[in-house]
Design a protein around this motif. Structure first.
Motif, mmCIF file in Angstrom:
data_model
loop_
_atom_site.group_PDB
_atom_site.id
_atom_site.type_symbol
_atom_site.label_atom_id
_atom_site.label_comp_id
_atom_site.label_asym_id
_atom_site.label_seq_id
_atom_site.Cartn_x
_atom_site.Cartn_y
_atom_site.Cartn_z
ATOM 1 N N TYR A 1 0.498 5.835 -1.278
ATOM 2 C CA TYR A 1 -0.001 6.783 -2.268
ATOM 3 C C TYR A 1 0.918 6.788 -3.486
ATOM 4 C CZ TYR A 1 -3.103 8.328 1.443
ATOM 5 O OH TYR A 1 -4.056 8.361 2.427
ATOM 6 N N ASN A 2 0.497 7.457 -4.547
ATOM 7 C CA ASN A 2 1.309 7.524 -5.757
ATOM 8 C C ASN A 2 2.706 8.051 -5.427
ATOM 9 O OD1 ASN A 2 -0.802 6.621 -7.345
ATOM 10 N ND2 ASN A 2 -1.492 8.667 -7.906
ATOM 11 N N GLU B 1 -2.653 -3.072 -9.438
ATOM 12 C CA GLU B 1 -3.734 -2.125 -9.753
ATOM 13 C C GLU B 1 -4.389 -2.405 -11.097
ATOM 14 O OE1 GLU B 1 -6.001 -0.112 -8.092
ATOM 15 O OE2 GLU B 1 -4.185 0.644 -7.166
ATOM 16 N N LEU C 1 0.820 -1.205 0.000
ATOM 17 C CA LEU C 1 0.000 0.000 0.000
ATOM 18 C C LEU C 1 0.858 1.260 0.000
ATOM 19 C CD1 LEU C 1 -2.626 -1.094 2.694
ATOM 20 C CD2 LEU C 1 -2.851 -1.226 0.195
ATOM 21 N N SER D 1 -2.845 -2.107 -4.714
ATOM 22 C CA SER D 1 -4.162 -1.574 -5.062
ATOM 23 C C SER D 1 -4.494 -0.361 -4.202
ATOM 24 C CB SER D 1 -5.235 -2.639 -4.874
ATOM 25 O OG SER D 1 -6.516 -2.120 -5.192
ATOM 26 N N HIS D 2 -5.266 0.564 -4.785
ATOM 27 C CA HIS D 2 -5.819 1.684 -4.026
ATOM 28 C C HIS D 2 -7.202 1.351 -3.481
ATOM 29 C CE1 HIS D 2 -2.768 4.010 -6.383
ATOM 30 N NE2 HIS D 2 -2.680 4.623 -5.226
ATOM 31 N N ASP D 3 -7.727 0.193 -3.869
ATOM 32 C CA ASP D 3 -9.047 -0.231 -3.405
ATOM 33 C C ASP D 3 -8.889 -0.880 -2.028
ATOM 34 O OD1 ASP D 3 -11.507 -1.394 -2.899
ATOM 35 O OD2 ASP D 3 -11.814 -2.048 -4.973
ATOM 36 N N LEU D 4 -9.008 -0.082 -0.992
ATOM 37 C CA LEU D 4 -8.732 -0.566 0.359
ATOM 38 C C LEU D 4 -9.766 -1.583 0.834
ATOM 39 C CD1 LEU D 4 -7.532 2.725 2.090
ATOM 40 C CD2 LEU D 4 -6.194 0.988 0.878
#
Length: 247
Positions: A67-68, A179, A65, A210-213
């Protein structure tokens, strides 16, 4: 931290990775700088990973995990062997497959059928294994009508369907996902997630970016959170997600 007591299959030890970023300027600036003898390009170093260490054991389900720009995709590419670390050590034990980039390993001038054989071979399958799995691969991808079409005419979603289908049918020991599920339509995303859960139940080691937590919390038991190239959390998925949401 590892949630599984099995043998280690991924070792990342004191890994650092840097990239050179080149910034160009406007045409006007470039002309002026060339006439004055000054450089029209500026380079700077970006440290994507900074002394990162962790171990993944057999059967672990790990979410990477951040951020960009945090370094998570770079880390996954190092594990997959797509790129090499500048310093430190990355070791992997077992057969690795997955989705790092849409269409990676596919040749645009070959048909879907030909690319199944090409990509399967790249992922370590024999011709006999590919032939045995071919019908299942095509059926899962749901692009039977286009299997003999050159893939340069495929949409990104069609690329995803075929690439994911080939990857999951290689029966990997370690499955990596970056992602990439966001590209497909919702029904196919659900189908992919269901297949990933089946792989988890079968003991496949999973590393997912993934950003889908919510999806991460549903699939992964462990979470590794990176911030600006540094590892800041290595604990349960819930702990890593909580820290990310807090930040």
């Amino acid at each position: 931290m590892s949630n599984n007591t099995g043998r280690s299959v991924i070792r990342v030890e004191n890994v650092t990775k840097e990239f050179t970023i080149r910034r160009t300027h406007t045409l006007k600036e470039s002309i002026v700088w060339s006439l004055t003898g000054r450089r029209s390009e500026i380079s700077e170093q970006f440290r994507a990973l900074n002394d990162v260490s962790f171990t993944v054991n057999e059967g672990d389900t790990v979410a990477l995990l951040g951020y960009n720009g945090s370094g998570k995709s770079t880390c996954l590419k190092l594990i997959s062997g797509v790129m090499r670390e500048d310093s430190g050590y990355v070791g992997v034990r077992g057969k690795v497959a997955g989705l790092i980039e849409v269409g990676a390993g596919f040749h645009p001038d070959l048909t879907g059928r030909e690319n199944v054989y090409l990509n399967g071979a790249i992922l370590g399958m024999s011709k006999a294994e590919i032939e045995a799995a071919f019908d299942d691969i095509v059926a899962f991808s749901e692009i039977e009508k286009f299997i003999d079409t050159e893939v340069k005419f495929y949409s990104s979603g069609m690329f995803l369907r075929l690439a994911f289908s080939v990857a999951v049918h290689t029966s990997p020991d370690i499955f990596l996902v970056d992602e990439i599920l966001a590209v497909g339509d919702e029904p196919f995303q659900r189908k992919c997630i269901a297949r990933i859960k089946e792989m988890k139940a079968a003991g496949t080691t999973l590393v997912i970016v993934s950003h889908d937590l919510d999806m991460v919390a549903d699939i992964c038991d462990r979470g590794i959170l990176l911030e600006k190239g540094k590892l800041v959390v290595d604990g349960t998925a819930a702990e890593a997600i909580e820290r990310m949401r807090r930040d």
